[in-house]
Structure formats: C-alpha cells, structure tokens
Design a protein around this motif. Structure first.
Motif, PDB file in Angstrom:
ATOM      1  N   GLU A 194      41.212  33.774  38.725  1.00 39.04           N
ATOM      2  CA  GLU A 194      41.813  32.868  37.562  1.00 39.04           C
ATOM      3  C   GLU A 194      41.959  33.993  36.146  1.00 39.04           C
ATOM      4  O   GLU A 194      42.696  33.891  35.575  1.00 39.04           O
ATOM      5  N   LEU A 195      40.788  35.160  36.255  1.00 38.87           N
ATOM      6  CA  LEU A 195      41.039  36.088  35.161  1.00 38.87           C
ATOM      7  C   LEU A 195      42.511  36.751  35.362  1.00 38.87           C
ATOM      8  O   LEU A 195      43.215  36.866  34.181  1.00 38.87           O
ATOM      9  N   VAL A 196      42.920  37.039  36.559  1.00 38.96           N
ATOM     10  CA  VAL A 196      44.246  37.795  36.634  1.00 38.96           C
ATOM     11  C   VAL A 196      45.362  36.890  36.465  1.00 38.96           C
ATOM     12  O   VAL A 196      46.292  37.203  35.669  1.00 38.96           O
ATOM     13  N   ALA A 197      45.077  35.684  36.692  1.00 35.90           N
ATOM     14  CA  ALA A 197      46.244  34.581  36.505  1.00 35.90           C
ATOM     15  C   ALA A 197      46.288  34.261  34.919  1.00 35.90           C
ATOM     16  O   ALA A 197      47.551  34.176  34.581  1.00 35.90           O
ATOM     17  N   GLU A 198      45.253  34.226  34.267  1.00 35.00           N
ATOM     18  CA  GLU A 198      45.272  34.058  32.824  1.00 35.00           C
ATOM     19  C   GLU A 198      46.170  35.199  32.149  1.00 35.00           C
ATOM     20  O   GLU A 198      46.849  34.786  31.398  1.00 35.00           O
TER      21      GLU A 198
END
Length: 285
Positions: free
Chosen positions: A64-68
């Motif tokens: 999720e962090l990478v996608a954000e």
C-alpha cells in the motif's frame, strides 16, 4: 541437532529460540524453510518464527505504501521492490556475523540495504522485536531509514477477534535506535482511526537513490502517507483464515465476516496516541 529434528521443532511452535553452534547453524540453515529468523553466532542463538496468515499481512500493507507513492507521482512502481524473507548479512560493529531474514522490506532499485523494514510480532515477544530493531538500525549504521514494528497480542482461548495491537516506528538518532513518535493503537480501534497514518519522507524511502528514482518535482522532505485502516482489514481477514486452519472456527461458505461488515468498526473511545499496552508488556504467546 539433525535436519529432521529441526523440522519437527518448527512444526510444533510458531516462535522458537534454539541454542545452536555456528557450524550447526551453517549445516541447518537450508532446512529452516520459509520463515523469518535471526541468528546471533556470538551467543549461538537462533530465533525463528513461522510466517502465518497473520504475518503475511505486513507485505500487503507495505505494498500500500509503494502504491500510495506511485499514485501520488513520487516514483515509478518498477523502482521499488517489496521483499519478504530477504536474507541480510554484513552488519557492523557488535552486530557483525549476524544473519537476519526479514519479515518484509522495501528496497529501492540499486541498493543492497533496504530503506524501510517491517517487523511483525504475534507469538514473538515485544522485547525480541526491539532487539531486531537495534540490529537493523545500528547494525546497518543507519543505512536503513525506518523500522516499523507491528505487534499483535496473541488470541487466547475463546477469542475470535484481535483484541490488542500497536504500531511503532523506529529510526537511528546519534547512533542509537530510537522510537520515532508515539506508539499507535491498532486494536482496540480508536475513534480517530481514520486519521491514523504512517508518515515517511521521500528521502526516508529512497535514500541514496533519490536522484535516480524520484519524480524531480518531489523534494526530499515531501511526505508519503500510509493509512492504518487497510492494515486492520488485512489483519481481520488473515485472522479468520488463521482460526480456520487452527480448527477454532468452521469454514462455512468460504466468506469472511469482513466481506459483509464494517472492517474498522470503532470499539473504543481512546485517543490514537494512548498506548494500548505498557512499554514493557509487548507480550508473547
């Protein structure tokens, strides 16, 4: 200890501490399999944990962090890797010789060391998690920016939902691993849960690859935010599957409770910064 004896021990417990000599570890390491572990040769100690359904949630949250960041235009997806059970050696000073297999970490392309590491504890005691934080931050001499502890208190007999859990972020200050801000509650879910976010700067995540991997319009101190609520959703789903595997609940219809309920229903009025457990009661199971 033989490989067969080690395999039998690993089947019986989700978290083990084993006394084993350096030559013995070299012989047996290939048989540890898909697990996270830390081996400290100076004290001949192996700590190993089974990565259950619950442990697996940390990779989803890291994604999720990478996608954000990708969604916000901070970087391209191909420039960051999320690696689970990655083996690290090469620690410095008092940590030399230690082998650490990570729960999950973010590696910018072109780096040996990760920049952000996620360490998850279910049966693993909080004090052991803190020892690994010191190893990662101090042993890498600050090459790792942040270590995120996710500690969940194990379910007891009769419990079917997670009761207590928290998140801590650690970084290196003047050569010492230091907690970055307050402990944040995961469970019980605080009223302020929608505002709870893990905050990291672009430089925290990219470090010496900032010039090579970042969007040039993003300054080093610009923040990427990771909400806590998705982690709660992943944990609820994983706990349901975990309890089915433990024969605590039946798999009736192959549909989790969270598919029809509010994943993050508020269960407490406490503020997000109020500690869910005391500093010394991280617990074990």
């Amino acid at each position: 200890m033989t490989p067969a004896e080690l395999s039998q021990m690993l089947l019986c417990d989700e978290y083990l501490i084993i006394d084993i000599s350096p030559p013995g570890f070299t012989k047996l390491e290939p048989f540890i399999g898909g697990r996270s572990y830390t081996y400290r040769p100076k004290i001949s100690q192996l700590r190993v944990k089974m990565n259950t359904q619950i442990h697996g949630t940390v990779s989803s949250w890291a994604a999720e962090l990478v996608a954000e960041g990708e969604k916000a235009g901070a970087w391209e997806r191909k420039d960051l890797s999320i690696i689970s059970e990655g083996r690290l050696i090469g620690f410095a000073a008092q940590y030399s010789g230690i082998t650490k297999v990570l729960d999950c970490a973010i590696f910018p392309r072109g780096r040996y060391w990760p920049t952000v590491v996620f360490e998850f504890g279910y049966c693993e005691p909080y004090e052991d998690l803190k020892e690994d934080v010191k190893l990662l931050l101090e042993g890498s001499a600050g090459k790792i920016s942040k270590v995120v502890i996710i500690k969940i208190m194990p379910l007891t007999t009769g419990q079917k939902e997670l009761q207590t859990g928290f998140v801590e972020i650690w970084h290196l200050i003047k050569g010492k691993a230091t907690k970055d801000g307050d402990r944040k509650n995961l469970f019980p879910i605080p009223k302020s849960h929608k505002t709870q976010k893990l905050m990291m700067t672009l430089y925290d995540i990219l470090r010496n690859q900032y010039n090579n991997r970042s969007n040039k319009s993003w300054k080093k101190d610009r923040v990427v935010a990771l909400p806590f609520d998705p982690l709660r959703g992943y944990l609820k789903e994983a706990t349901w599957r975990y309890l089915i595997q433990k024969n605590v609940i039946e798999n009736d219809g192959d549909e989790s409770p969270s598919s029809s309920e509010d994943e993050n229903k508020e269960t407490t009025s406490e503020d997000e910064n109020e500690e869910s457990t005391s500093e010394d009661s991280g617990g074990s199971g």
